[in-house]
Scaffold this motif. Structure first.
Motif, PDB file in Angstrom:
ATOM      1  N   LEU A 259      45.474  39.374  38.266  1.00 16.76           N
ATOM      2  CA  LEU A 259      44.591  38.683  37.324  1.00 16.76           C
ATOM      3  C   LEU A 259      43.586  39.653  36.712  1.00 16.76           C
ATOM      4  CD1 LEU A 259      44.043  35.828  39.872  1.00 16.76           C
ATOM      5  CD2 LEU A 259      45.247  35.505  37.698  1.00 16.76           C
ATOM      6  N   PRO A 260      43.955  40.361  35.623  1.00 14.31           N
ATOM      7  CA  PRO A 260      42.989  41.185  34.907  1.00 14.31           C
ATOM      8  C   PRO A 260      42.188  40.333  33.928  1.00 14.31           C
ATOM      9  CG  PRO A 260      45.127  41.379  33.865  1.00 14.31           C
ATOM     10  CD  PRO A 260      45.317  40.443  35.036  1.00 14.31           C
ATOM     11  N   GLY A 261      41.092  40.880  33.427  1.00 12.56           N
ATOM     12  CA  GLY A 261      40.334  40.221  32.375  1.00 12.56           C
ATOM     13  C   GLY A 261      39.010  39.632  32.797  1.00 12.56           C
ATOM     14  N   GLN A 265      36.167  41.510  29.635  1.00 10.89           N
ATOM     15  CA  GLN A 265      37.033  40.795  28.698  1.00 10.89           C
ATOM     16  C   GLN A 265      36.705  39.301  28.617  1.00 10.89           C
ATOM     17  OE1 GLN A 265      41.306  41.824  28.594  1.00 10.89           O
ATOM     18  NE2 GLN A 265      40.857  43.344  30.162  1.00 10.89           N
ATOM     19  N   GLY A 266      35.783  38.832  29.427  1.00 11.02           N
ATOM     20  CA  GLY A 266      35.329  37.458  29.301  1.00 11.02           C
ATOM     21  C   GLY A 266      35.876  36.476  30.312  1.00 11.02           C
ATOM     22  N   GLY A 267      36.823  36.888  31.169  1.00 10.04           N
ATOM     23  CA  GLY A 267      37.354  35.982  32.175  1.00 10.04           C
ATOM     24  C   GLY A 267      36.343  35.713  33.275  1.00 10.04           C
ATOM     25  N   ARG A 268      36.470  34.528  33.927  1.00 14.83           N
ATOM     26  CA  ARG A 268      35.538  34.129  34.982  1.00 14.83           C
ATOM     27  C   ARG A 268      36.301  33.817  36.257  1.00 14.83           C
ATOM     28  NH1 ARG A 268      31.544  30.162  34.603  1.00 14.83           N
ATOM     29  NH2 ARG A 268      33.280  28.703  34.831  1.00 14.83           N
ATOM     30  N   VAL A 269      35.824  34.354  37.365  1.00 18.58           N
ATOM     31  CA  VAL A 269      36.448  34.101  38.658  1.00 18.58           C
ATOM     32  C   VAL A 269      36.511  32.606  38.937  1.00 18.58           C
ATOM     33  CG1 VAL A 269      36.156  34.373  41.152  1.00 18.58           C
ATOM     34  CG2 VAL A 269      35.830  36.345  39.644  1.00 18.58           C
ATOM     35  N   GLU A 270      35.479  31.880  38.551  1.00 22.89           N
ATOM     36  CA  GLU A 270      35.392  30.452  38.856  1.00 22.89           C
ATOM     37  C   GLU A 270      36.532  29.640  38.250  1.00 22.89           C
ATOM     38  OE1 GLU A 270      31.471  32.394  39.175  1.00 22.89           O
ATOM     39  OE2 GLU A 270      33.014  32.343  37.609  1.00 22.89           O
ATOM     40  N   ASP A 271      37.218  30.194  37.253  1.00 24.82           N
ATOM     41  CA  ASP A 271      38.293  29.464  36.574  1.00 24.82           C
ATOM     42  C   ASP A 271      39.673  29.752  37.154  1.00 24.82           C
ATOM     43  OD1 ASP A 271      36.409  28.442  34.790  1.00 24.82           O
ATOM     44  OD2 ASP A 271      36.675  30.112  33.390  1.00 24.82           O
ATOM     45  N   LEU A 272      39.755  30.495  38.254  1.00 22.40           N
ATOM     46  CA  LEU A 272      41.035  31.024  38.718  1.00 22.40           C
ATOM     47  C   LEU A 272      41.560  30.349  39.980  1.00 22.40           C
ATOM     48  CD1 LEU A 272      40.307  34.836  38.172  1.00 22.40           C
ATOM     49  CD2 LEU A 272      41.308  33.208  36.563  1.00 22.40           C
ATOM     50  N   ALA A 273      41.020  29.224  40.370  1.00 22.71           N
ATOM     51  CA  ALA A 273      41.373  28.622  41.657  1.00 22.71           C
ATOM     52  C   ALA A 273      42.876  28.411  41.817  1.00 22.71           C
ATOM     53  CB  ALA A 273      40.630  27.296  41.832  1.00 22.71           C
ATOM     54  N   ALA A 274      43.562  27.996  40.761  1.00 19.81           N
ATOM     55  CA  ALA A 274      44.994  27.702  40.878  1.00 19.81           C
ATOM     56  C   ALA A 274      45.801  28.926  41.298  1.00 19.81           C
ATOM     57  CB  ALA A 274      45.526  27.151  39.555  1.00 19.81           C
ATOM     58  N   ALA A 275      45.322  30.107  40.974  1.00 25.52           N
ATOM     59  CA  ALA A 275      46.074  31.324  41.303  1.00 25.52           C
ATOM     60  C   ALA A 275      46.193  31.543  42.796  1.00 25.52           C
ATOM     61  CB  ALA A 275      45.404  32.536  40.660  1.00 25.52           C
ATOM     62  N   ALA A 315      32.430  36.128  45.238  1.00 28.34           N
ATOM     63  CA  ALA A 315      32.778  35.098  44.265  1.00 28.34           C
ATOM     64  C   ALA A 315      34.234  34.694  44.367  1.00 28.34           C
ATOM     65  CB  ALA A 315      32.462  35.612  42.853  1.00 28.34           C
ATOM     66  N   ILE A 316      35.104  35.675  44.579  1.00 23.22           N
ATOM     67  CA  ILE A 316      36.535  35.373  44.733  1.00 23.22           C
ATOM     68  C   ILE A 316      36.770  34.556  45.991  1.00 23.22           C
ATOM     69  CG2 ILE A 316      38.814  36.385  45.089  1.00 23.22           C
ATOM     70  CD1 ILE A 316      37.731  38.843  43.459  1.00 23.22           C
ATOM     71  N   ALA A 317      36.121  34.939  47.086  1.00 22.95           N
ATOM     72  CA  ALA A 317      36.285  34.213  48.350  1.00 22.95           C
ATOM     73  C   ALA A 317      35.856  32.755  48.219  1.00 22.95           C
ATOM     74  CB  ALA A 317      35.504  34.909  49.464  1.00 22.95           C
ATOM     75  N   ALA A 318      34.803  32.531  47.454  1.00 25.28           N
ATOM     76  CA  ALA A 318      34.304  31.155  47.280  1.00 25.28           C
ATOM     77  C   ALA A 318      35.318  30.298  46.534  1.00 25.28           C
ATOM     78  CB  ALA A 318      32.979  31.173  46.543  1.00 25.28           C
ATOM     79  N   VAL A 319      36.067  30.917  45.628  1.00 25.02           N
ATOM     80  CA  VAL A 319      37.069  30.176  44.846  1.00 25.02           C
ATOM     81  C   VAL A 319      38.387  30.066  45.598  1.00 25.02           C
ATOM     82  CG1 VAL A 319      38.441  30.240  42.726  1.00 25.02           C
ATOM     83  CG2 VAL A 319      36.015  30.802  42.636  1.00 25.02           C
ATOM     84  N   ALA A 320      38.766  31.150  46.266  1.00 23.09           N
ATOM     85  CA  ALA A 320      40.070  31.169  46.948  1.00 23.09           C
ATOM     86  C   ALA A 320      40.077  30.292  48.189  1.00 23.09           C
ATOM     87  CB  ALA A 320      40.450  32.605  47.307  1.00 23.09           C
ATOM     88  N   GLY A 321      38.907  30.122  48.832  1.00 19.95           N
ATOM     89  CA  GLY A 321      38.827  29.285  50.021  1.00 19.95           C
ATOM     90  C   GLY A 321      39.319  29.981  51.277  1.00 19.95           C
TER      91      GLY A 321
END
Length: 321
Positions: A259-261, A265-275, A315-321
């Motif tokens: 998951l680059p960006g 580039q404007g991408g947000r970790v908070e929007d990536l949960a499905a990954a 931040a990634i850990a908070a989203v990935a669970g």
């Protein structure tokens, strides 16, 4: 904190999907720092050898910069994404610097991802795959390639241009990430185009990646309950198009997603949960400029990079669970 397990003598006993998941669990991180060094914008302090040629001086400075970045951020990361072109443009000394940086990353226990985006006919693809992930037999003995853990691949020429990478990866306990829906502004020029059946080109590419991944997993052994949760063939999916992630995970239930960006580039970790739905290693966030260039004027770049990497890991850990 340990690093990525080394490939087993029998890659089927320790395939890429299992190695990747183990590394993410051990390092408690799904973050890769991206290194695409610009010789005119390095951290201060590099001292090339006296009387060095321009190529040697630049390669030395780039390698020193990359080493210091890795030393600063390695505790917060699971791996490094090395942009091959940033080193290759410095000629043979740059290629040698790439090898030194990859070796240093391995010494730090990091996954080494070669971001080369190769894509060519099968004969050339086999050579590219050996250079990145394997070795080449010669009359004088085998010649080892870079020894990266994974490589990025462009799919435009179709399955037969990807298959050699899948074969070499499977034989060496390594991985492949195929460009599916990328993060750049021009991604929609082709990837969003509808096909005759109504699907987009990126959806068809995702289906191809899933098929190659299943075949690669099958080649490593029966697809029974002991099959790793992740296949060896993954996909590059830009964090700048998070609205596609649920559909991509539906099409690619067992593929690691790179998951680059995020950041510049404007991408947000908070929007990536499905990954991250497929478990440890299912999503890998790669960030370059927001880490390497995190320092404010007058601030220690290593300390700023360390803080930025730690913040992103959390931040990634908070989203990935």
């Amino acid at each position: 904190m340990t690093g990525v397990p080394a490939p087993a003598a029998d890659p089927a006993a320790h395939p890429w999907g299992a190695r990747l998941a183990a590394a993410v669990r051990a390092r408690e991180s799904a973050l890769l720092v991206g290194l695409d060094p610009d010789p005119s914008a390095l951290w201060p302090g590099a001292t090339p050898p006296s009387a060095a040629s321009p190529a040697d001086a630049a390669a030395h400075a780039v390698a020193d910069h990359a080493r210091r970045v890795l030393d600063a951020v390695a505790p917060a990361c699971v791996g490094v994404k090395l942009q091959s072109a940033s080193f290759e443009r410095l000629g043979a000394p740059g290629v040698a610097a790439l090898a030194r940086v990859a070796a240093h990353a391995r010494d730090l226990g990091l996954i080494v991802l070669l971001d080369a985006k190769r894509g060519d006919i099968d004969v050339s693809a086999a050579s590219y795959a050996a250079a990145a992930l394997g070795s080449t037999p010669t009359p004088w003995g085998p010649v080892e390639g870079l020894g990266a853990d994974a490589v990025t691949v462009a799919p435009y020429m179709g399955r037969d241009s990807i298959q050699p990478f899948a074969d070499v990866a499977a034989a060496n306990g390594r991985g492949v990430f195929v460009l599916v829906r990328t993060s750049n502004p021009g991604a929609g020029d082709l990837q969003e185009r509808p096909l005759g059946d109504g699907r987009s080109l990126w959806e068809r590419t995702a289906e191809l990646v899933a098929s190659i991944g299943t075949d690669a997993a099958r080649a490593a052994g029966p697809l029974g309950p002991e099959r790793p949760a992740l296949d060896p063939i993954g996909a590059v999916v830009g964090a700048t198009a998070p609205d596609h992630l649920e559909r991509l995970r539906e099409l690619l239930p067992r593929a690691p997603l790179l998951l680059p960006g995020v950041g510049a580039q404007g991408g947000r970790v908070e929007d990536l949960a499905a990954a991250f739905a497929a478990g440890p290693g299912a999503g890998l966030v790669t960030v370059s400029r927001s880490i390497v260039g995190a320092a404010a004027p007058g601030e220690d770049p290593a300390e700023a990079a360390r803080r930025a990497a730690e913040s992103l890991r959390a931040a990634i850990a908070a989203v990935a669970g």
